[in-house]
Design a protein around this motif. Sequence first.
Motif, PDB file in Angstrom:
ATOM      1  N   SER A 124       5.268  17.346  12.870  1.00 42.47           N
ATOM      2  CA  SER A 124       5.869  18.560  12.365  1.00 42.47           C
ATOM      3  C   SER A 124       5.405  19.085  11.007  1.00 42.47           C
ATOM      4  CB  SER A 124       7.309  18.219  12.246  1.00 42.47           C
ATOM      5  OG  SER A 124       7.776  17.725  13.473  1.00 42.47           O
ATOM      6  N   LEU A 125       4.234  18.895  10.840  1.00 42.09           N
ATOM      7  CA  LEU A 125       3.568  19.381   9.498  1.00 42.09           C
ATOM      8  C   LEU A 125       4.123  20.799   9.227  1.00 42.09           C
ATOM      9  CD1 LEU A 125       0.124  17.789   9.976  1.00 42.09           C
ATOM     10  CD2 LEU A 125       1.701  17.334   8.089  1.00 42.09           C
ATOM     11  N   LYS A 126       4.048  20.889   7.751  1.00 40.84           N
ATOM     12  CA  LYS A 126       4.494  22.125   7.085  1.00 40.84           C
ATOM     13  C   LYS A 126       3.383  22.612   6.367  1.00 40.84           C
ATOM     14  CE  LYS A 126       9.302  20.673   7.067  1.00 40.84           C
ATOM     15  NZ  LYS A 126      10.606  20.466   6.297  1.00 40.84           N
ATOM     16  N   PRO A 127       3.305  24.056   5.802  1.00 36.72           N
ATOM     17  CA  PRO A 127       2.354  24.402   4.868  1.00 36.72           C
ATOM     18  C   PRO A 127       2.469  23.628   3.452  1.00 36.72           C
ATOM     19  CG  PRO A 127       3.408  26.413   6.110  1.00 36.72           C
ATOM     20  CD  PRO A 127       4.011  25.213   6.642  1.00 36.72           C
ATOM     21  N   GLU A 128       3.693  23.057   3.184  1.00 40.09           N
ATOM     22  CA  GLU A 128       3.808  22.423   1.771  1.00 40.09           C
ATOM     23  C   GLU A 128       3.285  21.032   1.968  1.00 40.09           C
ATOM     24  OE1 GLU A 128       6.252  24.155   3.436  1.00 40.09           O
ATOM     25  OE2 GLU A 128       8.165  23.237   3.568  1.00 40.09           O
ATOM     26  N   ASP A 129       2.979  20.462   3.073  1.00 38.98           N
ATOM     27  CA  ASP A 129       2.399  19.359   3.153  1.00 38.98           C
ATOM     28  C   ASP A 129       0.809  19.144   2.802  1.00 38.98           C
ATOM     29  OD1 ASP A 129       4.233  18.792   6.065  1.00 38.98           O
ATOM     30  OD2 ASP A 129       4.521  17.932   4.039  1.00 38.98           O
ATOM     31  N   THR A 130       0.247  20.577   2.706  1.00 39.89           N
ATOM     32  CA  THR A 130      -0.912  20.719   2.171  1.00 39.89           C
ATOM     33  C   THR A 130      -1.575  20.193   0.920  1.00 39.89           C
ATOM     34  OG1 THR A 130      -1.441  22.900   3.481  1.00 39.89           O
ATOM     35  CG2 THR A 130      -2.873  22.519   1.612  1.00 39.89           C
ATOM     36  N   ALA A 131      -2.338  19.339   0.884  1.00 38.70           N
ATOM     37  CA  ALA A 131      -2.825  18.630  -0.229  1.00 38.70           C
ATOM     38  C   ALA A 131      -3.900  17.583   0.070  1.00 38.70           C
ATOM     39  CB  ALA A 131      -1.455  17.624  -0.738  1.00 38.70           C
ATOM     40  N   ALA A 132      -4.352  17.249  -1.142  1.00 40.66           N
ATOM     41  CA  ALA A 132      -5.469  15.785  -0.875  1.00 40.66           C
ATOM     42  C   ALA A 132      -4.494  14.541  -0.700  1.00 40.66           C
ATOM     43  CB  ALA A 132      -6.455  15.838  -1.988  1.00 40.66           C
ATOM     44  N   TYR A 133      -4.801  13.775   0.134  1.00 37.60           N
ATOM     45  CA  TYR A 133      -3.905  12.541   0.337  1.00 37.60           C
ATOM     46  C   TYR A 133      -4.775  11.373  -0.013  1.00 37.60           C
ATOM     47  CZ  TYR A 133      -0.236  15.065   2.874  1.00 37.60           C
ATOM     48  OH  TYR A 133       0.736  16.080   2.876  1.00 37.60           O
ATOM     49  N   TYR A 134      -4.422  10.456  -0.621  1.00 34.65           N
ATOM     50  CA  TYR A 134      -4.792   9.214  -1.279  1.00 34.65           C
ATOM     51  C   TYR A 134      -4.107   7.892  -1.053  1.00 34.65           C
ATOM     52  CZ  TYR A 134      -7.044  12.822  -4.305  1.00 34.65           C
ATOM     53  OH  TYR A 134      -7.931  13.797  -4.699  1.00 34.65           O
TER      54      TYR A 134
ATOM     55  N   ILE B  76       0.915  -1.102  -0.014  1.00 24.89           N
ATOM     56  CA  ILE B  76       0.084  -0.042  -0.044  1.00 24.89           C
ATOM     57  C   ILE B  76       0.859   1.030   0.016  1.00 24.89           C
ATOM     58  CG2 ILE B  76      -1.899   1.200   1.204  1.00 24.89           C
ATOM     59  CD1 ILE B  76      -2.831  -1.290   0.226  1.00 24.89           C
ATOM     60  N   GLY B  77       0.398   2.374  -0.861  1.00 24.84           N
ATOM     61  CA  GLY B  77       1.146   3.706  -0.884  1.00 24.84           C
ATOM     62  C   GLY B  77       0.268   4.738  -0.538  1.00 24.84           C
ATOM     63  N   TRP B  78       0.693   5.732  -0.084  1.00 29.79           N
ATOM     64  CA  TRP B  78       0.135   6.958   0.190  1.00 29.79           C
ATOM     65  C   TRP B  78       0.752   8.000  -0.763  1.00 29.79           C
ATOM     66  CZ3 TRP B  78      -3.852   8.445   3.131  1.00 29.79           C
ATOM     67  CH2 TRP B  78      -4.214   7.670   4.242  1.00 29.79           C
ATOM     68  N   PHE B  79      -0.244   8.724  -1.472  1.00 34.53           N
ATOM     69  CA  PHE B  79       0.136   9.722  -2.268  1.00 34.53           C
ATOM     70  C   PHE B  79      -0.402  11.005  -1.847  1.00 34.53           C
ATOM     71  CE2 PHE B  79       1.208   7.005  -6.041  1.00 34.53           C
ATOM     72  CZ  PHE B  79       0.957   5.652  -5.537  1.00 34.53           C
ATOM     73  N   ARG B  80      -0.200  11.866  -2.621  1.00 34.79           N
ATOM     74  CA  ARG B  80      -0.899  13.452  -2.272  1.00 34.79           C
ATOM     75  C   ARG B  80      -0.731  14.277  -3.511  1.00 34.79           C
ATOM     76  NH1 ARG B  80       3.640  16.096   1.779  1.00 34.79           N
ATOM     77  NH2 ARG B  80       5.202  16.581   0.471  1.00 34.79           N
TER      78      ARG B  80
ATOM     79  N   GLU C 238       1.065  17.834  -9.851  1.00 38.61           N
ATOM     80  CA  GLU C 238       0.726  16.334 -10.221  1.00 38.61           C
ATOM     81  C   GLU C 238       0.648  15.602  -8.781  1.00 38.61           C
ATOM     82  OE1 GLU C 238       2.640  15.908 -14.664  1.00 38.61           O
ATOM     83  OE2 GLU C 238       3.387  14.793 -12.798  1.00 38.61           O
ATOM     84  N   ARG C 239       0.134  14.357  -8.843  1.00 35.42           N
ATOM     85  CA  ARG C 239       0.047  13.726  -7.745  1.00 35.42           C
ATOM     86  C   ARG C 239       1.467  12.927  -7.660  1.00 35.42           C
ATOM     87  NH1 ARG C 239      -5.364  10.873  -6.600  1.00 35.42           N
ATOM     88  NH2 ARG C 239      -5.245  11.285  -8.834  1.00 35.42           N
ATOM     89  N   GLU C 240       2.135  12.848  -6.151  1.00 34.04           N
ATOM     90  CA  GLU C 240       3.411  12.379  -6.059  1.00 34.04           C
ATOM     91  C   GLU C 240       3.205  11.150  -4.866  1.00 34.04           C
ATOM     92  OE1 GLU C 240       5.746  15.352  -4.382  1.00 34.04           O
ATOM     93  OE2 GLU C 240       4.498  15.766  -2.732  1.00 34.04           O
ATOM     94  N   GLY C 241       4.175  10.422  -4.788  1.00 33.10           N
ATOM     95  CA  GLY C 241       4.236   9.413  -3.972  1.00 33.10           C
ATOM     96  C   GLY C 241       4.734   9.923  -2.477  1.00 33.10           C
ATOM     97  N   VAL C 242       4.404   9.339  -1.376  1.00 35.35           N
ATOM     98  CA  VAL C 242       4.749   9.981  -0.126  1.00 35.35           C
ATOM     99  C   VAL C 242       5.375   8.912   0.550  1.00 35.35           C
ATOM    100  CG1 VAL C 242       3.530  10.901   2.019  1.00 35.35           C
ATOM    101  CG2 VAL C 242       2.772  11.844  -0.044  1.00 35.35           C
TER     102      VAL C 242
END
Length: 126
Positions: A85-95, A34-38, A44-48
């Motif tokens: 330690s969340l950052k503003p650049e972590d803002t996204a929809a996560y899948y 299983i992978g998490w993407f955002r 573009e959607r990227e792998g996390v």
Amino acid sequence: QLQLVESGGGLVQPGGSLRLSCAASGFTFDDRVIGWFRQAPGKEREGVSCISSSGSTTNYADSVKGRFTISRDNAKNTVYLQMNSLKPEDTAAYYCAVVPVCTATRVVWTNIFASWGQGTQVTVSS
């Protein structure tokens, strides 16, 4: 019917934490990687992060390494993503999605089943 349902997103201040969940059904969960993407707006959607079927192997994108932790509970057919330690650049929809390969040195960031769930929105803002 194969289904992956994401939850746990929300609005959090920089430096805060969230835990996302990915609940799976309709397939043999403990056989699958299983992978998490955002996906952030306009990007573009990227792998996390990803986790092997047994949970013994994980991999992280450089941008989240040391801050995010992926885990799974095969008895509950659920994968988690603890985000600290969340950052503003972590803002996204996560899948979340089933991916073909996740090792310590190689990840194939492809959604095997092609379709995506509704995702869960994470917004990091003060």
